[in-house]
Write an enzyme that holds these catalytic residues in place. Structure first.
Site, PDB file in Angstrom:
ATOM      1  N   VAL A  17       0.831  -1.213   0.000  1.00  0.00           N
ATOM      2  CA  VAL A  17       0.000   0.000   0.000  1.00  0.00           C
ATOM      3  C   VAL A  17       0.868   1.266   0.000  1.00  0.00           C
ATOM      4  O   VAL A  17       0.564   2.238  -0.697  1.00  0.00           O
ATOM      5  CB  VAL A  17      -0.977   0.015   1.201  1.00  0.00           C
ATOM      6  CG1 VAL A  17      -1.928   1.195   1.102  1.00  0.00           C
ATOM      7  CG2 VAL A  17      -1.764  -1.285   1.280  1.00  0.00           C
ATOM      8  N   LYS A  99      -6.598  -1.702  10.372  1.00  0.00           N
ATOM      9  CA  LYS A  99      -7.844  -1.980  11.116  1.00  0.00           C
ATOM     10  C   LYS A  99      -7.603  -2.637  12.466  1.00  0.00           C
ATOM     11  O   LYS A  99      -8.311  -2.379  13.433  1.00  0.00           O
ATOM     12  CB  LYS A  99      -8.803  -2.828  10.280  1.00  0.00           C
ATOM     13  CG  LYS A  99      -8.197  -4.087   9.702  1.00  0.00           C
ATOM     14  CD  LYS A  99      -7.746  -3.858   8.283  1.00  0.00           C
ATOM     15  CE  LYS A  99      -6.971  -5.031   7.738  1.00  0.00           C
ATOM     16  NZ  LYS A  99      -6.681  -4.934   6.341  1.00  0.00           N
ATOM     17  N   GLU A 123     -10.317   5.528   6.108  1.00  0.00           N
ATOM     18  CA  GLU A 123     -11.244   4.912   5.142  1.00  0.00           C
ATOM     19  C   GLU A 123     -10.710   3.591   4.588  1.00  0.00           C
ATOM     20  O   GLU A 123     -11.467   2.628   4.433  1.00  0.00           O
ATOM     21  CB  GLU A 123     -11.484   5.889   3.981  1.00  0.00           C
ATOM     22  CG  GLU A 123     -12.585   5.485   3.042  1.00  0.00           C
ATOM     23  CD  GLU A 123     -13.971   5.447   3.686  1.00  0.00           C
ATOM     24  OE1 GLU A 123     -14.450   4.331   3.938  1.00  0.00           O
ATOM     25  OE2 GLU A 123     -14.559   6.512   3.937  1.00  0.00           O
ATOM     26  N   ILE A 130     -13.878   1.023  -1.176  1.00  0.00           N
ATOM     27  CA  ILE A 130     -15.283   1.445  -1.005  1.00  0.00           C
ATOM     28  C   ILE A 130     -15.370   2.558   0.050  1.00  0.00           C
ATOM     29  O   ILE A 130     -14.962   2.349   1.195  1.00  0.00           O
ATOM     30  CB  ILE A 130     -16.185   0.270  -0.546  1.00  0.00           C
ATOM     31  CG1 ILE A 130     -16.048  -0.924  -1.483  1.00  0.00           C
ATOM     32  CG2 ILE A 130     -17.629   0.709  -0.431  1.00  0.00           C
ATOM     33  CD1 ILE A 130     -16.858  -2.151  -1.051  1.00  0.00           C
ATOM     34  N   GLY A 181      -0.457 -13.977  -2.523  1.00  0.00           N
ATOM     35  CA  GLY A 181      -0.183 -12.881  -1.597  1.00  0.00           C
ATOM     36  C   GLY A 181      -1.425 -12.209  -1.051  1.00  0.00           C
ATOM     37  O   GLY A 181      -1.377 -11.097  -0.526  1.00  0.00           O
ATOM     38  N   GLU A 184      -2.937 -12.638   4.940  1.00  0.00           N
ATOM     39  CA  GLU A 184      -2.031 -11.996   5.897  1.00  0.00           C
ATOM     40  C   GLU A 184      -0.914 -12.966   6.296  1.00  0.00           C
ATOM     41  O   GLU A 184      -1.080 -14.182   6.200  1.00  0.00           O
ATOM     42  CB  GLU A 184      -2.808 -11.634   7.171  1.00  0.00           C
ATOM     43  CG  GLU A 184      -3.922 -10.647   6.967  1.00  0.00           C
ATOM     44  CD  GLU A 184      -3.575  -9.237   7.378  1.00  0.00           C
ATOM     45  OE1 GLU A 184      -2.478  -9.014   7.897  1.00  0.00           O
ATOM     46  OE2 GLU A 184      -4.423  -8.360   7.163  1.00  0.00           O
ATOM     47  N   ASP A 195     -10.103 -10.297  11.012  1.00  0.00           N
ATOM     48  CA  ASP A 195      -9.979  -9.075  10.213  1.00  0.00           C
ATOM     49  C   ASP A 195     -11.373  -8.488   9.929  1.00  0.00           C
ATOM     50  O   ASP A 195     -11.591  -7.280  10.073  1.00  0.00           O
ATOM     51  CB  ASP A 195      -9.257  -9.419   8.899  1.00  0.00           C
ATOM     52  CG  ASP A 195      -9.107  -8.224   7.991  1.00  0.00           C
ATOM     53  OD1 ASP A 195      -8.177  -7.433   8.186  1.00  0.00           O
ATOM     54  OD2 ASP A 195      -9.945  -8.069   7.077  1.00  0.00           O
ATOM     55  N   LYS A 199     -13.004  -4.799  11.211  1.00  0.00           N
ATOM     56  CA  LYS A 199     -13.658  -3.841  10.309  1.00  0.00           C
ATOM     57  C   LYS A 199     -15.089  -3.564  10.763  1.00  0.00           C
ATOM     58  O   LYS A 199     -15.554  -2.418  10.726  1.00  0.00           O
ATOM     59  CB  LYS A 199     -13.641  -4.395   8.886  1.00  0.00           C
ATOM     60  CG  LYS A 199     -12.237  -4.428   8.310  1.00  0.00           C
ATOM     61  CD  LYS A 199     -12.147  -5.273   7.065  1.00  0.00           C
ATOM     62  CE  LYS A 199     -10.772  -5.174   6.438  1.00  0.00           C
ATOM     63  NZ  LYS A 199     -10.597  -6.104   5.323  1.00  0.00           N
ATOM     64  N   GLY A 297      -5.516  -4.751  -2.382  1.00  0.00           N
ATOM     65  CA  GLY A 297      -4.627  -4.441  -3.501  1.00  0.00           C
ATOM     66  C   GLY A 297      -4.033  -3.055  -3.362  1.00  0.00           C
ATOM     67  O   GLY A 297      -4.606  -2.181  -2.693  1.00  0.00           O
TER      68      GLY A 297
HETATM   69  N1  LIG Z   1      -2.513  -4.900   1.140  1.00  0.00           N
HETATM   70  C1  LIG Z   1      -3.787  -4.567   1.095  1.00  0.00           C
HETATM   71  O1  LIG Z   1      -4.497  -4.870   0.122  1.00  0.00           O
HETATM   72  C2  LIG Z   1      -4.401  -3.808   2.230  1.00  0.00           C
HETATM   73  C3  LIG Z   1      -5.760  -3.434   2.156  1.00  0.00           C
HETATM   74  C4  LIG Z   1      -6.323  -2.681   3.204  1.00  0.00           C
HETATM   75  C5  LIG Z   1      -5.548  -2.350   4.289  1.00  0.00           C
HETATM   76  N2  LIG Z   1      -4.241  -2.768   4.354  1.00  0.00           N
HETATM   77  C6  LIG Z   1      -3.465  -2.403   5.537  1.00  0.00           C
HETATM   78  O2  LIG Z   1      -2.403  -1.542   5.125  1.00  0.00           O
HETATM   79  C7  LIG Z   1      -1.269  -1.720   5.996  1.00  0.00           C
HETATM   80  C8  LIG Z   1      -0.038  -2.038   5.134  1.00  0.00           C
HETATM   81  O3  LIG Z   1      -0.269  -3.250   4.436  1.00  0.00           O
HETATM   82  P1  LIG Z   1       0.706  -3.733   3.247  1.00  0.00           P
HETATM   83  O4  LIG Z   1      -0.026  -4.827   2.552  1.00  0.00           O
HETATM   84  O5  LIG Z   1       1.183  -2.564   2.476  1.00  0.00           O
HETATM   85  O6  LIG Z   1       1.928  -4.358   4.084  1.00  0.00           O
HETATM   86  P2  LIG Z   1       3.343  -4.825   3.536  1.00  0.00           P
HETATM   87  O7  LIG Z   1       3.335  -4.917   2.043  1.00  0.00           O
HETATM   88  O8  LIG Z   1       3.722  -6.037   4.304  1.00  0.00           O
HETATM   89  O9  LIG Z   1       4.337  -3.615   3.917  1.00  0.00           O
HETATM   90  C9  LIG Z   1       4.570  -3.307   5.243  1.00  0.00           C
HETATM   91  C10 LIG Z   1       5.538  -2.150   5.320  1.00  0.00           C
HETATM   92  O10 LIG Z   1       5.626  -1.769   6.697  1.00  0.00           O
HETATM   93  C11 LIG Z   1       7.003  -1.563   7.006  1.00  0.00           C
HETATM   94  N3  LIG Z   1       7.171  -1.743   8.465  1.00  0.00           N
HETATM   95  C12 LIG Z   1       6.832  -2.803   9.246  1.00  0.00           C
HETATM   96  N4  LIG Z   1       7.087  -2.535  10.540  1.00  0.00           N
HETATM   97  C13 LIG Z   1       7.613  -1.286  10.578  1.00  0.00           C
HETATM   98  C14 LIG Z   1       8.058  -0.444  11.618  1.00  0.00           C
HETATM   99  N5  LIG Z   1       8.040  -0.832  12.890  1.00  0.00           N
HETATM  100  N6  LIG Z   1       8.512   0.796  11.303  1.00  0.00           N
HETATM  101  C15 LIG Z   1       8.538   1.214  10.007  1.00  0.00           C
HETATM  102  N7  LIG Z   1       8.111   0.460   8.972  1.00  0.00           N
HETATM  103  C16 LIG Z   1       7.654  -0.774   9.259  1.00  0.00           C
HETATM  104  C17 LIG Z   1       7.739  -2.585   6.177  1.00  0.00           C
HETATM  105  O11 LIG Z   1       9.071  -2.185   6.087  1.00  0.00           O
HETATM  106  P3  LIG Z   1      10.138  -2.945   5.162  1.00  0.00           P
HETATM  107  O12 LIG Z   1       9.805  -2.526   3.766  1.00  0.00           O
HETATM  108  O13 LIG Z   1      11.434  -2.415   5.619  1.00  0.00           O
HETATM  109  O14 LIG Z   1       9.934  -4.422   5.414  1.00  0.00           O
HETATM  110  C18 LIG Z   1       6.955  -2.488   4.859  1.00  0.00           C
HETATM  111  O15 LIG Z   1       7.446  -1.432   4.065  1.00  0.00           O
HETATM  112  C19 LIG Z   1      -1.660  -2.831   6.967  1.00  0.00           C
HETATM  113  O16 LIG Z   1      -2.175  -2.282   8.133  1.00  0.00           O
HETATM  114  C20 LIG Z   1      -2.773  -3.581   6.224  1.00  0.00           C
HETATM  115  O17 LIG Z   1      -3.664  -4.248   7.106  1.00  0.00           O
HETATM  116  C21 LIG Z   1      -3.665  -3.470   3.345  1.00  0.00           C
END
Ligand SMILES: NC(=O)c1ccc[n+]([C@@H]2O[C@H](COP(=O)([O-])OP(=O)(O)OC[C@H]3O[C@@H](n4cnc5c(N)ncnc54)[C@H](OP(=O)(O)O)[C@@H]3O)[C@@H](O)[C@H]2O)c1
Length: 402
Positions: A17, A99, A123, A130, A181, A184, A195, A199, A297
């Protein structure tokens, strides 16, 4: 004409994200928001943009007075709370998609927003693309909302779509979702319905003004689904979907839970497949409305984060207008459910004793199912037996007065 504030952003997280947001912001030059610094964790990882943009120290961003907005997109809910808390205490506006962090600390986050007079927007945390929170917050403000029901977890919906459309087993569908991917790091957060519960907890705050704790909302996920009930659904032309549900009872109390549910083809949720999310709202005057969109995504999630950032430029904040309504959660023994319970032959008779009415029973050589009405309190007692070979699918909620 609204005056738009200039935002200087400190971004936490540059994963799916975080990088998605970076790209989306690059393509939105009209927005008065630029990322000054990005905090990540792993010093050894190669990055898509030059290293000079990054720091590994949260305080480099949190102590920077020029940064007035924190966008928190990390995958560690505990670390995220510390970052968000400190940001709010320093008077920085915050946007987050986390969340679990919000659900675990909802009351404290409300207090921090009030005490330090700063907005926290989220959001993307509920249904990614959405715009459901702002709709619940603004559009339904004066409407008498009766219920909200939705598919709010993309990965379980992907798994269920595979089991339904391609007739593959739950285990194979989970493996495929993990390989893509969609699941979680700790898959039980998705498959166990946690999860979706986080929400739902956020949704009911904006829909009904309820501030609940995660342990107050009952959840069953899809991790126990077996061939018998999948076959049952197929034979009846039904789909099984993981549904988050909240409804205002006639006494004003809120019934809220997460359960797998049989969905009939006439239901709008029937067509919500793959990683899509769908939410139905029902209110006295506008009747049923239906929101659908991608629930996960990089770009769909980043688009909601972007919308929150844009909203901050004109000082938008949630007002939590409904929190004064003094609604509370309904007692478990007052929530009546019609369910299918799949059990083994030994436990079948024991568990049937918890039903208030049995409508259908079936047994084969190894297992069987019971369909009937049961209170949420009774269902919780069955689940408390911690028997691995049961599964529960909601047929419908029952209004005890009807
Ligand atoms: N993916 C989705 O579709 C989606 C949808 C809705 C909500 N979300 C929410 O969005 C958030 C991010 O999800 P994501 O899928 O983008 O996760 P991700 O791809 O696993 O990326 C996580 C990022 O967080 C960084 N990180 C972890 N711990 C950290 C810390 N203590 N200090 C600084 N940086 C840290 C990681 O650093 P490194 O790069 O150094 O490893 C990485 O860049 C989560 O809360 C997730 O629930 C995701």
């Amino acid at each position: 004409m609204v005056h738009r504030k200039k935002l200087t952003i400190g971004l936490f997280g540059f994963g799916c994200v975080g990088y998605g947001l970076y790209e989306v912001l690059e393509k939105t030059p009209g927005l008065k928001a630029n990322i000054k610094r990005i905090c990540v964790k792993d010093r050894t990882k190669s990055r898509q943009i030059p290293l000079e943009h990054f720091t590994f120290e949260a305080l480099d961003i949190l102590n920077d007075d020029e940064i007035n907005t924190i966008v928190e997109l990390i995958d560690d809910a505990d670390a995220a709370f510390e970052i968000v808390k400190m940001a709010l205490m320093k008077g920085k506006s915050v946007v987050t998609a986390n969340k679990k962090m919000i659900a675990d600390h909802f009351a404290e986050l409300l207090q921090l927003q009030k005490e330090f007079d700063v907005p926290l927007l989220y959001e993307a945390a509920c249904c990614a693309s959405i715009p459901i929170i702002r709709n619940l917050e603004e559009y339904y403000d004066n409407d008498l909302l009766e219920s909200i029901e939705g598919i709010v977890n993309g990965s379980t919906n992907y798994i269920l779509t595979k089991t339904s459309d391609e007739h593959i087993s739950y285990a194979d569908a989970l493996l495929e979702a993990s390989q893509k991917g969609y699941v979680e790091t700790n898959p039980i957060l998705d498959t166990g319905g946690f999860d979706a519960k986080f929400k739902l907890l956020i949704l009911i705050a904006h829909a009904f003004g309820i501030v609940a704790k995660p342990e107050e909302i009952f959840n069953i996920g899809i991790d126990r689904l077996g061939d018998l009930e999948l076959k049952y659904a197929r034979e009846k032309g039904l789909k099984i979907k993981l549904v988050a549900f909240a409804e205002k009872a006639q006494n004003g109390k809120i019934k809220a839970f997460v359960l797998p549910k049989f969905i009939h083809k006439t239901d709008k949720l029937f067509t919500v497949d793959d990683v899509f999310n769908g939410v139905k709202t029902k209110s006295y005057f506008s009747d049923t409305q239906f929101f659908v969109g991608k629930g996960a995504g990089a770009y769909p999630t980043a688009s909601a984060v972007l919308s929150d950032i844009s909203a901050l430029t004109y000082d938008y904040r949630y007002e939590y207008k409904k929190l004064n309504q003094k609604d509370s959660l309904e007692a478990d023994d007052q929530i009546q459910l019609k369910i299918l319970l799949r059990h083994n032959l030994k436990n079948g008779p024991l568990f049937e004793a918890y039903f208030e009415e049995i409508l259908e029973s079936y047994r084969n050589q190894e297992s069987g199912y019971t369909i009937g009405t049961i209170s949420l309190a009774g269902l919780k007692e069955i689940v408390a037996h911690q028997t691995p070979d049961i599964s529960v699918i909601l047929c419908e909620t029952c209004n005890p007065t009807s």
